[in-house]
Design a protein around this motif. Structure first.
Motif, PDB file in Angstrom:
ATOM      1  N   GLY A  25       0.941  -1.455  -0.014  1.00  0.00           N
ATOM      2  CA  GLY A  25      -0.110   0.075   0.093  1.00  0.00           C
ATOM      3  C   GLY A  25       0.833   1.250  -0.167  1.00  0.00           C
ATOM      4  O   GLY A  25       0.520   2.087  -0.865  1.00  0.00           O
ATOM      5  N   PHE A  26       1.945   1.297   0.795  1.00  0.00           N
ATOM      6  CA  PHE A  26       2.900   2.264   0.788  1.00  0.00           C
ATOM      7  C   PHE A  26       3.441   2.479  -0.602  1.00  0.00           C
ATOM      8  O   PHE A  26       3.635   3.712  -1.146  1.00  0.00           O
ATOM      9  CB  PHE A  26       3.789   2.089   1.895  1.00  0.00           C
ATOM     10  CG  PHE A  26       4.802   3.510   1.861  1.00  0.00           C
ATOM     11  CD1 PHE A  26       4.558   4.540   2.578  1.00  0.00           C
ATOM     12  CD2 PHE A  26       6.109   3.313   1.412  1.00  0.00           C
ATOM     13  CE1 PHE A  26       5.557   5.512   2.552  1.00  0.00           C
ATOM     14  CE2 PHE A  26       7.097   4.387   1.662  1.00  0.00           C
ATOM     15  CZ  PHE A  26       6.387   5.476   2.150  1.00  0.00           C
ATOM     16  N   LEU A  28       2.369   1.675  -3.500  1.00  0.00           N
ATOM     17  CA  LEU A  28       1.237   2.122  -4.587  1.00  0.00           C
ATOM     18  C   LEU A  28       1.181   3.627  -4.276  1.00  0.00           C
ATOM     19  O   LEU A  28       0.917   4.209  -5.151  1.00  0.00           O
ATOM     20  CB  LEU A  28       0.226   1.157  -4.399  1.00  0.00           C
ATOM     21  CG  LEU A  28       0.152  -0.162  -4.789  1.00  0.00           C
ATOM     22  CD1 LEU A  28      -1.156  -0.936  -4.439  1.00  0.00           C
ATOM     23  CD2 LEU A  28       0.550   0.086  -6.353  1.00  0.00           C
ATOM     24  N   LYS A  29       0.902   4.022  -2.980  1.00  0.00           N
ATOM     25  CA  LYS A  29       0.821   5.401  -2.623  1.00  0.00           C
ATOM     26  C   LYS A  29       1.929   6.210  -3.383  1.00  0.00           C
ATOM     27  O   LYS A  29       1.699   7.395  -4.051  1.00  0.00           O
ATOM     28  CB  LYS A  29       0.496   5.778  -1.296  1.00  0.00           C
ATOM     29  CG  LYS A  29       0.124   6.909  -1.050  1.00  0.00           C
ATOM     30  CD  LYS A  29      -0.386   6.846   0.607  1.00  0.00           C
ATOM     31  CE  LYS A  29      -1.294   8.369   0.967  1.00  0.00           C
ATOM     32  NZ  LYS A  29      -1.503   8.175   2.457  1.00  0.00           N
ATOM     33  N   TRP A  32       1.682   6.651  -6.929  1.00  0.00           N
ATOM     34  CA  TRP A  32       0.799   7.652  -7.291  1.00  0.00           C
ATOM     35  C   TRP A  32       1.558   8.893  -7.163  1.00  0.00           C
ATOM     36  O   TRP A  32       0.943   9.928  -7.998  1.00  0.00           O
ATOM     37  CB  TRP A  32      -0.557   7.517  -6.480  1.00  0.00           C
ATOM     38  CG  TRP A  32      -1.657   6.517  -7.124  1.00  0.00           C
ATOM     39  CD1 TRP A  32      -1.897   5.371  -6.411  1.00  0.00           C
ATOM     40  CD2 TRP A  32      -2.317   6.845  -8.210  1.00  0.00           C
ATOM     41  NE1 TRP A  32      -2.685   4.719  -7.174  1.00  0.00           N
ATOM     42  CE2 TRP A  32      -3.277   5.634  -8.181  1.00  0.00           C
ATOM     43  CE3 TRP A  32      -2.738   7.687  -9.092  1.00  0.00           C
ATOM     44  CZ2 TRP A  32      -4.157   5.246  -9.391  1.00  0.00           C
ATOM     45  CZ3 TRP A  32      -3.452   7.479 -10.107  1.00  0.00           C
ATOM     46  CH2 TRP A  32      -4.221   6.233 -10.101  1.00  0.00           C
ATOM     47  N   PHE A  33       2.180   9.426  -6.135  1.00  0.00           N
ATOM     48  CA  PHE A  33       2.696  10.544  -6.064  1.00  0.00           C
ATOM     49  C   PHE A  33       3.778  10.745  -7.237  1.00  0.00           C
ATOM     50  O   PHE A  33       3.637  11.877  -7.825  1.00  0.00           O
ATOM     51  CB  PHE A  33       3.461  10.779  -4.644  1.00  0.00           C
ATOM     52  CG  PHE A  33       2.384  11.016  -3.525  1.00  0.00           C
ATOM     53  CD1 PHE A  33       1.497  12.195  -3.697  1.00  0.00           C
ATOM     54  CD2 PHE A  33       2.404  10.315  -2.472  1.00  0.00           C
ATOM     55  CE1 PHE A  33       0.637  12.098  -2.724  1.00  0.00           C
ATOM     56  CE2 PHE A  33       1.547  10.365  -1.529  1.00  0.00           C
ATOM     57  CZ  PHE A  33       0.832  11.505  -1.510  1.00  0.00           C
TER      58      PHE A  33
END
Length: 60
Positions: A25-26, A28-29, A32-33
Motif C-alpha cells: 500500500g505504501f 502504491l501510494k 501515485w505521487f
C-alpha cells in the motif's frame, strides 16, 4: 512446547500478511505521487513549449 508453537503460526502468518499489504500500500501510494509529479511536469512542458521550431519540448 510444540503445541504452543503451532498455535502461534497462524498469528505470525497474519502479521506477515499485514506487513506485506502495508508495504504494498505504501509503495502504491508513493507511485501515485510520482505519477502526479510526472503529469504536472508534462503539462507544464506542454503549456510552456517554445513558439518557434517543431513545437516539441522534449528530445525524442
Amino acid at each position: 512446547m510444540v503445541r504452543r508453537l503451532m498455535n502461534m503460526v497462524p498469528l505470525l502468518l497474519v502479521l506477515l500478511l499485514a506487513l506485506i499489504l502495508f508495504g504494498a500500500g505504501f509503495a502504491l501510494k508513493a507511485l501515485w505521487f510520482v505519477a502526479i509529479i510526472v503529469l504536472v511536469v508534462w503539462l507544464v512542458g506542454f503549456i510552456a513549449r517554445p513558439k518557434g521550431g517543431s513545437g516539441r519540448w522534449y528530445r525524442w
